[in-house]
Write a protein that holds these residues in place. Structure first.
Motif, PDB file in Angstrom:
ATOM      1  N   ASP A 178       0.840  -1.202   0.000  1.00 20.54           N
ATOM      2  CA  ASP A 178       0.000   0.000   0.000  1.00 20.54           C
ATOM      3  C   ASP A 178       0.874   1.250   0.000  1.00 20.54           C
ATOM      4  O   ASP A 178       0.609   2.206  -0.748  1.00 20.54           O
ATOM      5  CB  ASP A 178      -0.931   0.009   1.214  1.00 20.54           C
ATOM      6  CG  ASP A 178      -2.023  -1.041   1.121  1.00 20.54           C
ATOM      7  OD1 ASP A 178      -2.313  -1.503  -0.002  1.00 20.54           O
ATOM      8  OD2 ASP A 178      -2.588  -1.401   2.166  1.00 20.54           O
ATOM      9  N   SER A 215       2.278   6.625  -6.818  1.00 20.92           N
ATOM     10  CA  SER A 215       1.216   7.539  -7.262  1.00 20.92           C
ATOM     11  C   SER A 215       1.636   8.991  -7.074  1.00 20.92           C
ATOM     12  O   SER A 215       1.359   9.849  -7.924  1.00 20.92           O
ATOM     13  CB  SER A 215      -0.071   7.244  -6.497  1.00 20.92           C
ATOM     14  OG  SER A 215      -1.080   8.173  -6.836  1.00 20.92           O
ATOM     15  N   TRP A 216       2.304   9.277  -5.969  1.00 19.69           N
ATOM     16  CA  TRP A 216       2.824  10.640  -5.779  1.00 19.69           C
ATOM     17  C   TRP A 216       3.778  11.007  -6.911  1.00 19.69           C
ATOM     18  O   TRP A 216       3.712  12.120  -7.451  1.00 19.69           O
ATOM     19  CB  TRP A 216       3.559  10.745  -4.444  1.00 19.69           C
ATOM     20  CG  TRP A 216       2.687  10.602  -3.234  1.00 19.69           C
ATOM     21  CD1 TRP A 216       1.327  10.669  -3.184  1.00 19.69           C
ATOM     22  CD2 TRP A 216       3.128  10.357  -1.898  1.00 19.69           C
ATOM     23  NE1 TRP A 216       0.892  10.473  -1.900  1.00 19.69           N
ATOM     24  CE2 TRP A 216       1.973  10.281  -1.093  1.00 19.69           C
ATOM     25  CE3 TRP A 216       4.374  10.173  -1.311  1.00 19.69           C
ATOM     26  CZ2 TRP A 216       2.048  10.052   0.286  1.00 19.69           C
ATOM     27  CZ3 TRP A 216       4.451   9.953   0.052  1.00 19.69           C
ATOM     28  CH2 TRP A 216       3.310   9.897   0.833  1.00 19.69           C
ATOM     29  N   GLU A 273       3.790   9.846  -9.912  1.00 21.02           N
ATOM     30  CA  GLU A 273       2.988  10.031 -11.132  1.00 21.02           C
ATOM     31  C   GLU A 273       2.384  11.417 -11.195  1.00 21.02           C
ATOM     32  O   GLU A 273       2.243  11.997 -12.280  1.00 21.02           O
ATOM     33  CB  GLU A 273       1.875   8.992 -11.185  1.00 21.02           C
ATOM     34  CG  GLU A 273       2.304   7.621 -11.646  1.00 21.02           C
ATOM     35  CD  GLU A 273       1.103   6.711 -11.826  1.00 21.02           C
ATOM     36  OE1 GLU A 273       0.854   6.282 -12.965  1.00 21.02           O
ATOM     37  OE2 GLU A 273       0.407   6.437 -10.828  1.00 21.02           O
ATOM     38  N   HIS A 274       1.987  11.945 -10.059  1.00 19.76           N
ATOM     39  CA  HIS A 274       1.305  13.241 -10.020  1.00 19.76           C
ATOM     40  C   HIS A 274       2.241  14.398  -9.672  1.00 19.76           C
ATOM     41  O   HIS A 274       1.792  15.513  -9.422  1.00 19.76           O
ATOM     42  CB  HIS A 274       0.143  13.182  -9.022  1.00 19.76           C
ATOM     43  CG  HIS A 274      -0.960  12.255  -9.452  1.00 19.76           C
ATOM     44  ND1 HIS A 274      -1.011  10.933  -9.061  1.00 19.76           N
ATOM     45  CD2 HIS A 274      -2.021  12.459 -10.264  1.00 19.76           C
ATOM     46  CE1 HIS A 274      -2.070  10.362  -9.595  1.00 19.76           C
ATOM     47  NE2 HIS A 274      -2.709  11.255 -10.339  1.00 19.76           N
ATOM     48  N   ILE A 292       5.205   5.119 -14.461  1.00 19.36           N
ATOM     49  CA  ILE A 292       5.605   3.937 -13.712  1.00 19.36           C
ATOM     50  C   ILE A 292       5.738   2.775 -14.686  1.00 19.36           C
ATOM     51  O   ILE A 292       4.756   2.352 -15.295  1.00 19.36           O
ATOM     52  CB  ILE A 292       4.582   3.607 -12.601  1.00 19.36           C
ATOM     53  CG1 ILE A 292       4.298   4.850 -11.745  1.00 19.36           C
ATOM     54  CG2 ILE A 292       5.100   2.453 -11.753  1.00 19.36           C
ATOM     55  CD1 ILE A 292       5.524   5.487 -11.127  1.00 19.36           C
ATOM     56  N   ARG A 352       2.650   1.651  -3.482  1.00 22.82           N
ATOM     57  CA  ARG A 352       1.757   2.150  -4.537  1.00 22.82           C
ATOM     58  C   ARG A 352       1.396   3.617  -4.302  1.00 22.82           C
ATOM     59  O   ARG A 352       1.261   4.388  -5.267  1.00 22.82           O
ATOM     60  CB  ARG A 352       0.505   1.280  -4.613  1.00 22.82           C
ATOM     61  CG  ARG A 352       0.805  -0.158  -5.046  1.00 22.82           C
ATOM     62  CD  ARG A 352      -0.464  -0.974  -5.241  1.00 22.82           C
ATOM     63  NE  ARG A 352      -0.179  -2.388  -5.411  1.00 22.82           N
ATOM     64  CZ  ARG A 352       0.252  -2.948  -6.529  1.00 22.82           C
ATOM     65  NH1 ARG A 352       0.473  -2.187  -7.587  1.00 22.82           N
ATOM     66  NH2 ARG A 352       0.485  -4.252  -6.602  1.00 22.82           N
ATOM     67  N   GLU A 353       1.265   4.002  -3.050  1.00 20.10           N
ATOM     68  CA  GLU A 353       0.965   5.407  -2.762  1.00 20.10           C
ATOM     69  C   GLU A 353       2.141   6.296  -3.164  1.00 20.10           C
ATOM     70  O   GLU A 353       1.954   7.353  -3.789  1.00 20.10           O
ATOM     71  CB  GLU A 353       0.650   5.577  -1.279  1.00 20.10           C
ATOM     72  CG  GLU A 353       0.262   7.006  -0.909  1.00 20.10           C
ATOM     73  CD  GLU A 353      -0.164   7.134   0.541  1.00 20.10           C
ATOM     74  OE1 GLU A 353      -1.073   7.944   0.814  1.00 20.10           O
ATOM     75  OE2 GLU A 353       0.404   6.430   1.402  1.00 20.10           O
ATOM     76  N   TYR A 378       5.979  -2.305 -11.038  1.00 20.54           N
ATOM     77  CA  TYR A 378       6.045  -2.480  -9.585  1.00 20.54           C
ATOM     78  C   TYR A 378       5.711  -3.926  -9.264  1.00 20.54           C
ATOM     79  O   TYR A 378       4.666  -4.436  -9.688  1.00 20.54           O
ATOM     80  CB  TYR A 378       5.090  -1.566  -8.818  1.00 20.54           C
ATOM     81  CG  TYR A 378       5.053  -1.961  -7.354  1.00 20.54           C
ATOM     82  CD1 TYR A 378       6.160  -1.742  -6.545  1.00 20.54           C
ATOM     83  CD2 TYR A 378       3.938  -2.599  -6.801  1.00 20.54           C
ATOM     84  CE1 TYR A 378       6.171  -2.141  -5.211  1.00 20.54           C
ATOM     85  CE2 TYR A 378       3.940  -3.002  -5.473  1.00 20.54           C
ATOM     86  CZ  TYR A 378       5.054  -2.772  -4.678  1.00 20.54           C
ATOM     87  OH  TYR A 378       5.060  -3.180  -3.366  1.00 20.54           O
TER      88      TYR A 378
END
Length: 314
Positions: free
Chosen positions: A236, A243-244, A246-247, A289, A239-240, A292
């Motif tokens: 978790d 995601s950071w 990615e953004h 990404i 992936r978080e 993973y």
């Protein structure tokens, strides 16, 4: 005008080299390896003239007799070659390295430098897989991520920003890539060197203190201790964090203290300082990404990401 053309974040594990045949989740391992190869192709396509290689130390290049927070290699660079990683002299862009060191000092970072730097798989793993076949010199930047007290995550982000400024101000028209090697979540059976408990921890602390001239003598037992550890992967969190990236918000990692990050994702996640420095050097361009995979056999959440400044901010 010098240009930063690409950033790459990639996990490393020497178990890729030494225990591939014992890897149970072979499909995951192959997907991760393919992601490394894809990142290597992106680096080749970016045609860098030099690569700033930000990595960690695993007590084969630095020892407890002297642990700077940040060290830049400005001369000779030798890879220790443990566990099937590259061994021997590595080509350094010495003029660029020295210019960066001077610029970072001018910018308020009391960065250490080494004219005869020894690196380990914290950087040579990236040389082996991400720079395979690329005739490009490196500028090695080693971050202390395992011998507390560690540089804060905020300080690492600031270093990445200062590195960006130093690169963009460098003379000439070089094309530069930046690699951050390490992470994601994992927990190594390594002690706090200030308070070891039990035989294994005392052995490791002694190896870290005395290994400068004979680290190979300690290596077999070190590997045994690591191989006996149980995996502690936090998918978790991984992936978080991805995601950071990615953004373009990887700076959120600076909200963690060193202790909070270790509690959340293990002491091995302290290596994410290298990704944070890389992302800040790329001005937090949104990441793609490439892969993973949680690989308990390698004790680590394994990820690969590419930051292309040409994509711009979303």
């Amino acid at each position: 005008m010098t240009e930063i053309v690409l950033g790459v974040g990639a996990s490393h594990s020497t178990l890729m080299n030494t225990h591939w045949d014992q890897t149970i989740h072979r499909d995951r391992a192959e997907r991760f390896r393919d992601a490394l190869f894809a990142a290597r192709d992106r680096l080749a396509a970016a045609r860098p003239d030099a690569v700033v290689l930000v990595g960690s130390n695993h007590f084969r290049g630095f020892w407890l007799d002297l642990i700077p927070s940040f060290t830049i290699g400005v001369g000779e660079c030798v890879a220790s070659g443990e566990s099937g990683t590259p061994k021997g002299p590595q080509r350094v862009d010495v003029p660029l390295a020295r210019q960066l060191a001077a610029s970072l000092v001018d910018d308020g970072f009391d960065i250490a430098f080494s004219a005869r730097l020894q690196i380990d798989h914290g950087q040579s793993h990236a040389v082996q897989y991400l720079l395979d076949g690329l005739d490009v010199p490196i500028v090695p930047l080693v971050v202390n991520v395992f011998a507390p007290p560690l540089p804060t995550l905020g300080r690492c982000a600031g270093l990445g920003t200062a590195l960006r400024g130093a690169l963009l101000a460098a003379p000439g028209d070089a094309r530069i890539a930046v690699i951050g090697s390490g992470g994601l979540s994992h927990r190594l059976p390594w002690p706090d060197w200030r308070d070891p408990h039990g035989e294994d921890e005392e052995f490791l602390t002694r190896a870290w203190l005395d290994g400068r001239d004979n680290w190979q003598l300690y290596d077999a037992r070190r590997r045994q201790i690591i191989r006996a550890a149980e995996a502690a992967i936090n998918t978790d969190f991984d992936r978080e964090f991805l995601s950071w990236l990615e953004h373009g918000t990887a700076g959120r990692l600076t909200g963690f203290t060193t202790e909070q990050l270790a509690d959340k994702a293990g002491n091995g996640a302290q290596e994410l300082r290298t990704w944070l420095i890389m992302a800040a050097a790329l001005d937090h361009a949104p990441a793609e990404i490439l892969g993973y995979e949680p690989l308990p056999e390698w004790l680590t959440g394994m990820g690969v990401a590419v930051l292309d400044p040409a994509r711009g901010h979303e």
